[in-house]
Design a protein around this motif. Sequence first.
Motif, PDB file in Angstrom:
ATOM      1  N   LEU A 155       0.819  -1.214   0.000  1.00  0.00           N
ATOM      2  CA  LEU A 155       0.000   0.000   0.000  1.00  0.00           C
ATOM      3  C   LEU A 155       0.853   1.265   0.000  1.00  0.00           C
ATOM      4  O   LEU A 155       0.520   2.245  -0.677  1.00  0.00           O
ATOM      5  N   LEU A 156       1.951   1.252   0.747  1.00  0.00           N
ATOM      6  CA  LEU A 156       2.829   2.431   0.770  1.00  0.00           C
ATOM      7  C   LEU A 156       3.462   2.642  -0.600  1.00  0.00           C
ATOM      8  O   LEU A 156       3.563   3.780  -1.077  1.00  0.00           O
ATOM      9  N   THR A 157       3.880   1.558  -1.246  1.00  0.00           N
ATOM     10  CA  THR A 157       4.444   1.659  -2.596  1.00  0.00           C
ATOM     11  C   THR A 157       3.424   2.260  -3.559  1.00  0.00           C
ATOM     12  O   THR A 157       3.736   3.174  -4.333  1.00  0.00           O
ATOM     13  N   LEU A 158       2.189   1.762  -3.499  1.00  0.00           N
ATOM     14  CA  LEU A 158       1.136   2.252  -4.397  1.00  0.00           C
ATOM     15  C   LEU A 158       0.798   3.708  -4.106  1.00  0.00           C
ATOM     16  O   LEU A 158       0.545   4.488  -5.028  1.00  0.00           O
ATOM     17  N   PHE A 159       0.804   4.076  -2.829  1.00  0.00           N
ATOM     18  CA  PHE A 159       0.488   5.461  -2.462  1.00  0.00           C
ATOM     19  C   PHE A 159       1.522   6.425  -3.036  1.00  0.00           C
ATOM     20  O   PHE A 159       1.173   7.483  -3.574  1.00  0.00           O
ATOM     21  N   ILE A 160       2.806   6.047  -2.946  1.00  0.00           N
ATOM     22  CA  ILE A 160       3.859   6.910  -3.488  1.00  0.00           C
ATOM     23  C   ILE A 160       3.716   7.027  -5.003  1.00  0.00           C
ATOM     24  O   ILE A 160       3.880   8.107  -5.576  1.00  0.00           O
ATOM     25  N   LEU A 161       3.387   5.895  -5.653  1.00  0.00           N
ATOM     26  CA  LEU A 161       3.203   5.923  -7.104  1.00  0.00           C
ATOM     27  C   LEU A 161       2.015   6.793  -7.499  1.00  0.00           C
ATOM     28  O   LEU A 161       2.000   7.381  -8.593  1.00  0.00           O
ATOM     29  N   ALA A 162       1.010   6.881  -6.638  1.00  0.00           N
ATOM     30  CA  ALA A 162      -0.189   7.666  -6.934  1.00  0.00           C
ATOM     31  C   ALA A 162      -0.033   9.147  -6.585  1.00  0.00           C
ATOM     32  O   ALA A 162      -0.872   9.970  -6.986  1.00  0.00           O
ATOM     33  N   PRO A 180       1.871  11.676  -7.675  1.00  0.00           N
ATOM     34  CA  PRO A 180       1.838  12.702  -8.729  1.00  0.00           C
ATOM     35  C   PRO A 180       0.425  13.035  -9.193  1.00  0.00           C
ATOM     36  O   PRO A 180       0.077  14.222  -9.330  1.00  0.00           O
ATOM     37  N   SER A 181      -0.403  12.021  -9.429  1.00  0.00           N
ATOM     38  CA  SER A 181      -1.778  12.282  -9.872  1.00  0.00           C
ATOM     39  C   SER A 181      -2.613  12.879  -8.755  1.00  0.00           C
ATOM     40  O   SER A 181      -3.466  13.744  -9.000  1.00  0.00           O
ATOM     41  N   LEU A 182      -2.376  12.461  -7.510  1.00  0.00           N
ATOM     42  CA  LEU A 182      -3.102  13.044  -6.376  1.00  0.00           C
ATOM     43  C   LEU A 182      -2.755  14.516  -6.220  1.00  0.00           C
ATOM     44  O   LEU A 182      -3.624  15.333  -5.881  1.00  0.00           O
ATOM     45  N   VAL A 209      -1.959  16.553  -8.633  1.00  0.00           N
ATOM     46  CA  VAL A 209      -2.677  17.281  -9.681  1.00  0.00           C
ATOM     47  C   VAL A 209      -4.132  17.498  -9.273  1.00  0.00           C
ATOM     48  O   VAL A 209      -4.715  18.570  -9.505  1.00  0.00           O
ATOM     49  N   VAL A 210      -4.735  16.489  -8.642  1.00  0.00           N
ATOM     50  CA  VAL A 210      -6.123  16.604  -8.185  1.00  0.00           C
ATOM     51  C   VAL A 210      -6.258  17.699  -7.132  1.00  0.00           C
ATOM     52  O   VAL A 210      -7.188  18.510  -7.159  1.00  0.00           O
ATOM     53  N   VAL A 211      -5.296  17.743  -6.206  1.00  0.00           N
ATOM     54  CA  VAL A 211      -5.406  18.652  -5.061  1.00  0.00           C
ATOM     55  C   VAL A 211      -5.012  20.088  -5.410  1.00  0.00           C
ATOM     56  O   VAL A 211      -5.718  21.038  -5.065  1.00  0.00           O
ATOM     57  N   VAL A 212      -3.885  20.272  -6.091  1.00  0.00           N
ATOM     58  CA  VAL A 212      -3.393  21.640  -6.320  1.00  0.00           C
ATOM     59  C   VAL A 212      -3.351  22.047  -7.784  1.00  0.00           C
ATOM     60  O   VAL A 212      -2.932  23.162  -8.109  1.00  0.00           O
ATOM     61  N   GLY A 213      -3.742  21.153  -8.678  1.00  0.00           N
ATOM     62  CA  GLY A 213      -3.906  21.521 -10.079  1.00  0.00           C
ATOM     63  C   GLY A 213      -2.644  21.957 -10.780  1.00  0.00           C
ATOM     64  O   GLY A 213      -1.631  21.265 -10.765  1.00  0.00           O
ATOM     65  N   GLU A 214      -2.680  23.140 -11.393  1.00  0.00           N
ATOM     66  CA  GLU A 214      -1.579  23.616 -12.243  1.00  0.00           C
ATOM     67  C   GLU A 214      -0.272  23.799 -11.479  1.00  0.00           C
ATOM     68  O   GLU A 214       0.812  23.646 -12.038  1.00  0.00           O
TER      69      GLU A 214
END
Length: 210
Positions: free
Chosen positions: A154-161, A163-165, A167-172
């Motif tokens: 889960l920690l590995t997957l969270f780190i991989l996610a 960058p996309s998270l 973008v969702v939170v702070v956008g540009e």
Amino acid sequence: MSLLEVLPLAIVMIAGPQILSPIFLATSEKWRTNSIAYVFGAFLSISLVVVVAYLLGNSFGGGGGLLGASAKQLLYVVVLILLLYAAEETYRKRNVTEPPAWMGKLTTATPRFSFRLGFLLLGVFPTDIVTSMSVGTYLAANGDPVTDATGFILLTLFILALPSLAVVVVGERAEAALPEIRDWMNDNSWIISEAVIALFIVLTLQNLLG
């Protein structure tokens, strides 16, 4: 205790193209579906390698019980060899400062390609398959349940996610910062990986000699 011991190895899993790829995918045309597909592919391959390594390690115990002393020692030796290989491989590639040419195509990637990429990078890439095997074998040697690998996965997957998270939170703002993060990770992640591997080697030696 094994659950906490294997968690830091998640850092080794994401060093290199593994974390650079989701950074590129986070700025791709279909970034949401691409990022999800990449992480899901990674989840399947990591889980598969850990479980197979755990089952193989547990088979030394004669039917799934706690491993005998000699079998445990052998498994710790296997873990130590795997870790030393991972350390050597990480050091050997430390000066690879430029990402592979195919990464430039990730901005136009498809979800199918992203899934395959996540599955292969996290399941077949030398340092990753060795790290996942180390986790499964280490848990088997300690007589711990395979579910103790959940936190590591889960920690590995969270780190991989991340960058996309971002973008969702702070956008540009995230899109502007990601290239700088990518460059820093590309230049320095090997040092962090070596430190984590060294720590796990020490823990393995303690178990082996203790």
